[in-house]
Design an enzyme around this catalytic site. Structure first.
Site, PDB file in Angstrom:
ATOM      1  N   LEU A  11     108.269  23.000  27.272  1.00 58.06           N
ATOM      2  CA  LEU A  11     109.392  23.688  26.880  1.00 58.06           C
ATOM      3  C   LEU A  11     110.451  22.412  26.485  1.00 58.06           C
ATOM      4  O   LEU A  11     110.861  21.846  27.389  1.00 58.06           O
ATOM      5  CB  LEU A  11     110.066  24.632  27.984  1.00 58.06           C
ATOM      6  CG  LEU A  11     109.190  25.656  28.533  1.00 58.06           C
ATOM      7  CD1 LEU A  11     110.050  26.470  29.722  1.00 58.06           C
ATOM      8  CD2 LEU A  11     108.813  26.646  27.187  1.00 58.06           C
ATOM      9  N   ALA A  12     110.903  22.518  25.257  1.00 62.20           N
ATOM     10  CA  ALA A  12     111.800  21.428  24.699  1.00 62.20           C
ATOM     11  C   ALA A  12     112.743  22.011  23.811  1.00 62.20           C
ATOM     12  O   ALA A  12     113.059  21.187  22.832  1.00 62.20           O
ATOM     13  CB  ALA A  12     110.941  20.280  24.087  1.00 62.20           C
ATOM     14  N   GLY A  14     115.727  23.549  24.286  1.00 58.26           N
ATOM     15  CA  GLY A  14     117.255  23.628  24.476  1.00 58.26           C
ATOM     16  C   GLY A  14     118.051  22.388  24.027  1.00 58.26           C
ATOM     17  O   GLY A  14     117.444  21.387  23.600  1.00 58.26           O
ATOM     18  N   ARG A  18     125.155  19.988  28.243  1.00 57.35           N
ATOM     19  CA  ARG A  18     125.582  19.217  29.247  1.00 57.35           C
ATOM     20  C   ARG A  18     125.721  17.859  29.206  1.00 57.35           C
ATOM     21  O   ARG A  18     126.414  17.109  29.979  1.00 57.35           O
ATOM     22  CB  ARG A  18     125.416  19.712  30.756  1.00 57.35           C
ATOM     23  CG  ARG A  18     126.031  21.007  31.207  1.00 57.35           C
ATOM     24  CD  ARG A  18     125.293  21.596  32.336  1.00 57.35           C
ATOM     25  NE  ARG A  18     124.093  22.248  32.279  1.00 57.35           N
ATOM     26  CZ  ARG A  18     123.133  22.682  32.942  1.00 57.35           C
ATOM     27  NH1 ARG A  18     123.357  22.701  34.409  1.00 57.35           N
ATOM     28  NH2 ARG A  18     122.003  23.333  32.682  1.00 57.35           N
ATOM     29  N   THR A  82     113.432  31.169  28.766  1.00 64.01           N
ATOM     30  CA  THR A  82     112.398  30.303  28.990  1.00 64.01           C
ATOM     31  C   THR A  82     111.040  31.203  28.714  1.00 64.01           C
ATOM     32  O   THR A  82     110.003  30.776  28.424  1.00 64.01           O
ATOM     33  CB  THR A  82     112.082  29.872  30.290  1.00 64.01           C
ATOM     34  OG1 THR A  82     112.470  30.818  31.222  1.00 64.01           O
ATOM     35  CG2 THR A  82     113.083  28.767  30.761  1.00 64.01           C
ATOM     36  N   ASP A 105     112.451  18.289  30.246  1.00 56.21           N
ATOM     37  CA  ASP A 105     113.648  17.821  30.954  1.00 56.21           C
ATOM     38  C   ASP A 105     113.241  17.569  32.518  1.00 56.21           C
ATOM     39  O   ASP A 105     114.060  17.218  33.153  1.00 56.21           O
ATOM     40  CB  ASP A 105     114.889  18.643  30.852  1.00 56.21           C
ATOM     41  CG  ASP A 105     114.953  19.911  31.269  1.00 56.21           C
ATOM     42  OD1 ASP A 105     113.686  20.351  31.873  1.00 56.21           O
ATOM     43  OD2 ASP A 105     115.634  20.654  31.198  1.00 56.21           O
ATOM     44  N   ARG A 441     125.142 -40.784   5.824  1.00 55.21           N
ATOM     45  CA  ARG A 441     126.541 -40.415   6.516  1.00 55.21           C
ATOM     46  C   ARG A 441     127.329 -41.031   5.904  1.00 55.21           C
ATOM     47  O   ARG A 441     127.221 -42.074   5.084  1.00 55.21           O
ATOM     48  CB  ARG A 441     126.454 -40.607   7.791  1.00 55.21           C
ATOM     49  CG  ARG A 441     126.144 -41.885   8.571  1.00 55.21           C
ATOM     50  CD  ARG A 441     126.403 -42.027  10.125  1.00 55.21           C
ATOM     51  NE  ARG A 441     125.347 -41.766  10.941  1.00 55.21           N
ATOM     52  CZ  ARG A 441     124.662 -42.528  11.654  1.00 55.21           C
ATOM     53  NH1 ARG A 441     125.231 -43.691  11.636  1.00 55.21           N
ATOM     54  NH2 ARG A 441     123.731 -42.493  12.349  1.00 55.21           N
TER      55      ARG A 441
HETATM   56  C1  UD1 Z   1     114.597  26.971  34.817  1.00 58.89           C
HETATM   57  C2  UD1 Z   1     114.045  28.146  35.978  1.00 58.89           C
HETATM   58  C3  UD1 Z   1     114.706  27.824  37.256  1.00 58.89           C
HETATM   59  C4  UD1 Z   1     114.340  26.460  37.758  1.00 58.89           C
HETATM   60  C5  UD1 Z   1     114.674  25.455  36.651  1.00 58.89           C
HETATM   61  C6  UD1 Z   1     113.927  23.910  37.050  1.00 58.89           C
HETATM   62  C7  UD1 Z   1     113.955  30.095  34.217  1.00 58.89           C
HETATM   63  C8  UD1 Z   1     114.520  31.350  34.020  1.00 58.89           C
HETATM   64  N1  UD1 Z   1     114.768  29.364  35.286  1.00 58.89           N
HETATM   65  O1  UD1 Z   1     116.106  27.061  35.080  1.00 58.89           O
HETATM   66  O2  UD1 Z   1     113.928  28.875  37.934  1.00 58.89           O
HETATM   67  O3  UD1 Z   1     114.455  26.239  39.013  1.00 58.89           O
HETATM   68  O4  UD1 Z   1     114.412  25.778  35.602  1.00 58.89           O
HETATM   69  O5  UD1 Z   1     114.415  23.160  36.270  1.00 58.89           O
HETATM   70  O6  UD1 Z   1     112.999  29.849  33.932  1.00 58.89           O
HETATM   71  N2  UD1 Z   1     114.110  26.350  27.051  1.00 58.89           N
HETATM   72  C9  UD1 Z   1     113.506  26.445  25.958  1.00 58.89           C
HETATM   73  N3  UD1 Z   1     113.956  27.816  25.365  1.00 58.89           N
HETATM   74  C10 UD1 Z   1     114.829  28.401  25.795  1.00 58.89           C
HETATM   75  C11 UD1 Z   1     115.437  28.173  26.893  1.00 58.89           C
HETATM   76  C12 UD1 Z   1     114.984  27.199  27.606  1.00 58.89           C
HETATM   77  O7  UD1 Z   1     112.646  25.709  25.324  1.00 58.89           O
HETATM   78  O8  UD1 Z   1     115.263  29.674  25.035  1.00 58.89           O
HETATM   79  C13 UD1 Z   1     113.996  24.948  27.639  1.00 58.89           C
HETATM   80  C14 UD1 Z   1     114.814  24.137  28.037  1.00 58.89           C
HETATM   81  O9  UD1 Z   1     115.073  23.307  26.768  1.00 58.89           O
HETATM   82  C15 UD1 Z   1     114.381  23.395  29.305  1.00 58.89           C
HETATM   83  C16 UD1 Z   1     113.529  24.528  30.164  1.00 58.89           C
HETATM   84  O10 UD1 Z   1     113.325  25.410  28.985  1.00 58.89           O
HETATM   85  O11 UD1 Z   1     113.585  22.048  28.977  1.00 58.89           O
HETATM   86  C17 UD1 Z   1     114.322  25.109  31.055  1.00 58.89           C
HETATM   87  O12 UD1 Z   1     115.512  25.695  30.725  1.00 58.89           O
HETATM   88  P1  UD1 Z   1     116.899  25.705  31.357  1.00 58.89           P
HETATM   89  O13 UD1 Z   1     117.609  26.545  30.539  1.00 58.89           O
HETATM   90  O14 UD1 Z   1     117.248  24.291  31.695  1.00 58.89           O
HETATM   91  O15 UD1 Z   1     116.462  26.560  32.668  1.00 58.89           O
HETATM   92  P2  UD1 Z   1     117.045  26.399  34.188  1.00 58.89           P
HETATM   93  O16 UD1 Z   1     118.523  27.036  34.091  1.00 58.89           O
HETATM   94  O17 UD1 Z   1     117.234  24.835  34.527  1.00 58.89           O
HETATM   95 CA    CA Z   2     116.890  22.855  33.455  1.00 56.92          CA
END
Ligand code: UD1
Ligand code: CA
Length: 457
Positions: A11-12, A14, A18, A82, A105, A441
């Site tokens: 998953l990459a 986002g 922040r 996710t 991440d 020189r």
């Molecule tokens: C997520 C988990 C949470 C966990 C935490 C650990 C879910 C709903 N929650 O929360 O239970 O404790 O990770 O770090 O899964 N991403 C996408 N597409 C999207 C959304 C997110 O690729 O549509 C990627 C983000 O870039 C990131 C990862 O998924 O790499 C996690 O997403 P993030 O929004 O950071 O989830 P958290 O709120 O941290």
């Molecule tokens: Ca996260």
């Protein structure tokens, strides 16, 4: 029973709001390598059938940073959560695969931990969890009276009692592709964040009477996620600590202070090397045996021969030193510098694109660029190679055993024959024959009794 093929989904997509950065979050470096790169390294160690990278924010920059042929890029146009993210990859994953979900991440994850997660439920569902003192922001692991995991609740959706749970979801899960397809189709956005939560698949799997295998990670550093700069700095320190410990343990490297040593690349060392405080190593650096590096020095893409010493406050990039050299303090060796055995380069000397022979000394305040200097040459203080005429660079060649007096300007192209002596303060435009003495020189004029403003000459 042989284990099913493995497909990794990273998953990459986002944005990493922040981070407050123009750079997509997953490209922020840890130990000199983008976070996504660390996660891909760990994934590759498992030799999966395929690696799918879900990307969206800064898609082109992310793809360009990883031109690797083994990656399947999956574009997530809208970030709907996710669960939605993983769903984008599923059309490419056969039903009989296990799907290992990783987060770009969470960069410090170790291959061994991933192997344990995959092995925990060869055809079922496993989730990597960790107990933390402060679970704020994370999904909480829900266990029933019999200690069986039956769900994950996101913090924003949790009751006060659930928020007190200290076992959290690291975000890393392993699930069977066939059933996962069904679970992802069932997800809805009826939650506090209005997102499709991958974590809801755990509850759905439980409702399907599947056992959820929790794998407890004992090293919180490994599963530390990066959402802001503060966490990025924390992960960087953890990574540096891990690298320094590995170098001391596996290669016998001596470090004055492992907390004041930064490696952004790879370092290979021989026996009994010692690195003083606040040294930065970048790219690929190799040290022979008994090399010493002084404090506040940076080495980038260098090879340092056995017995050589780089003293404090030096900056070396793409330089190679043979055995027993001594460089610094306060020396700058730029790309293309090659020092022969036992050469010396001292304070406030800059060298670039130059070969310096064995035993040659350039000890003080010099600029040597585009030069070939023989063995046993003495380069006096303040010697300058004038290698640039405003249009092109020219080469200076100095034969073996030449003695160059202080404050000499060598206007290139120039050849100085072996054994020649150049008088201090000379500005040399023409070649010098071997074994000759040259002094060039201005004539000295002595004017006795001169008073300013009175006499004119
Ligand atoms: C997520 C988990 C949470 C966990 C935490 C650990 C879910 C709903 N929650 O929360 O239970 O404790 O990770 O770090 O899964 N991403 C996408 N597409 C999207 C959304 C997110 O690729 O549509 C990627 C983000 O870039 C990131 C990862 O998924 O790499 C996690 O997403 P993030 O929004 O950071 O989830 P958290 O709120 O941290
Ligand atoms: Ca996260």
């Amino acid at each position: 029973m042989s284990s099913p093929p493995l497909s990794v989904v990273v998953l990459a997509a986002g944005e990493g709001k922040r981070m407050r950065s123009h750079t997509p979050k997953v490209l922020h470096p840890v130990a000199g390598r983008p976070m996504l790169g660390h996660v891909l390294d760990a994934a590759r160690a498992l030799q999966p059938a395929a690696i799918h990278v879900i990307h969206g924010h800064g898609a082109e920059a992310v793809r360009a940073a990883f031109p690797d042929a083994d990656l399947h890029w999956v574009h997530q146009a809208e970030r709907l959560g996710t669960g939605h993210a993983v769903k984008q990859a599923l059309p490419q994953i056969p039903d009989d695969h296990q799907v290992l979900v990783l987060c770009a991440d969470v960069p410090l994850i170790r291959p061994g931990t991933l192997r344990a997660l995959v092995a925990a439920a060869p055809q079922g569902v496993s989730v990597l969890t960790v107990n933390v003192a402060d679970p704020a922001g994370y999904g909480r692991i829900l266990r029933d009276g019999g200690d069986q995991v039956h769900g994950i609740v996101e913090e924003k959706d949790a009751t006060a009692a659930q928020r007190a749970i200290r076992e959290i979801n690291t975000g890393l899960l392993c699930l069977p592709a066939g059933p996962l397809r069904g679970w992802l189709d069932t997800l809805d956005t009826g939650n506090a964040q209005g997102e499709y939560y991958l974590t809801d698949c755990i509850g759905l799997a439980h409702a399907d009477n599947r056992r959820i295998a929790p794998v407890l990670c004992t090293d919180p550093d490994e599963v530390q996620g990066v959402n802001d700069r503060r966490q990025l700095a924390g992960v960087e320190r953890a990574c540096q600590r891990r690298q320094a410990e590995a170098l001391m343990r596996d290669q016998g490297l001596g470090l004055a202070d492992p907390a004041r040593f930064d490696l952004r690349g790879t370092l290979t060392v021989g026996r009994d090397c010692f690195i003083d405080v606040d040294v930065v190593i970048e790219g690929h650096v190799t040290l022979g045996d008994e090399v010493r590096v002084g404090p506040f020095t940076r080495l980038q893409d260098c090879v340092i021969g056995t017995g050589s010493e780089v003293l404090g406050h030096c900056d070396l990039a793409s330089a190679s030193l043979a055995a027993d050299c001594r460089v610094g303090p306060y020396a700058r060796l730029r790309p293309g510098t090659e020092l022969g055995t036992a050469a010396r380069v001292g304070n406030f000397v800059e060298v670039k694109q130059a070969r310096v022979g064995a035993g040659t000394k350039i000890n003080h305040l010099s600029y040597i660029g585009d030069a070939r200097i023989g063995d046993g040459v003495n380069v006096g203080a303040g010697t300058i190679t004038c290698n640039y005429d405003g249009r092109a660079k020219h080469v200076t060649e100095i034969g073996d055993g030449v003695f160059i007096g202080s404050n000499t300007a060598l206007v290139a192209p120039l050849h100085v024959g072996a054994g020649a002596t150049l008088g201090a303060g000379s500005t040399l435009r023409d070649d010098v024959a071997a074994d000759s003495l040259v002094v060039e020189r201005g004539e000295r004029r002595d004017i006795p009794g001169w008073r300013p403003g009175r006499d004119e000459h």
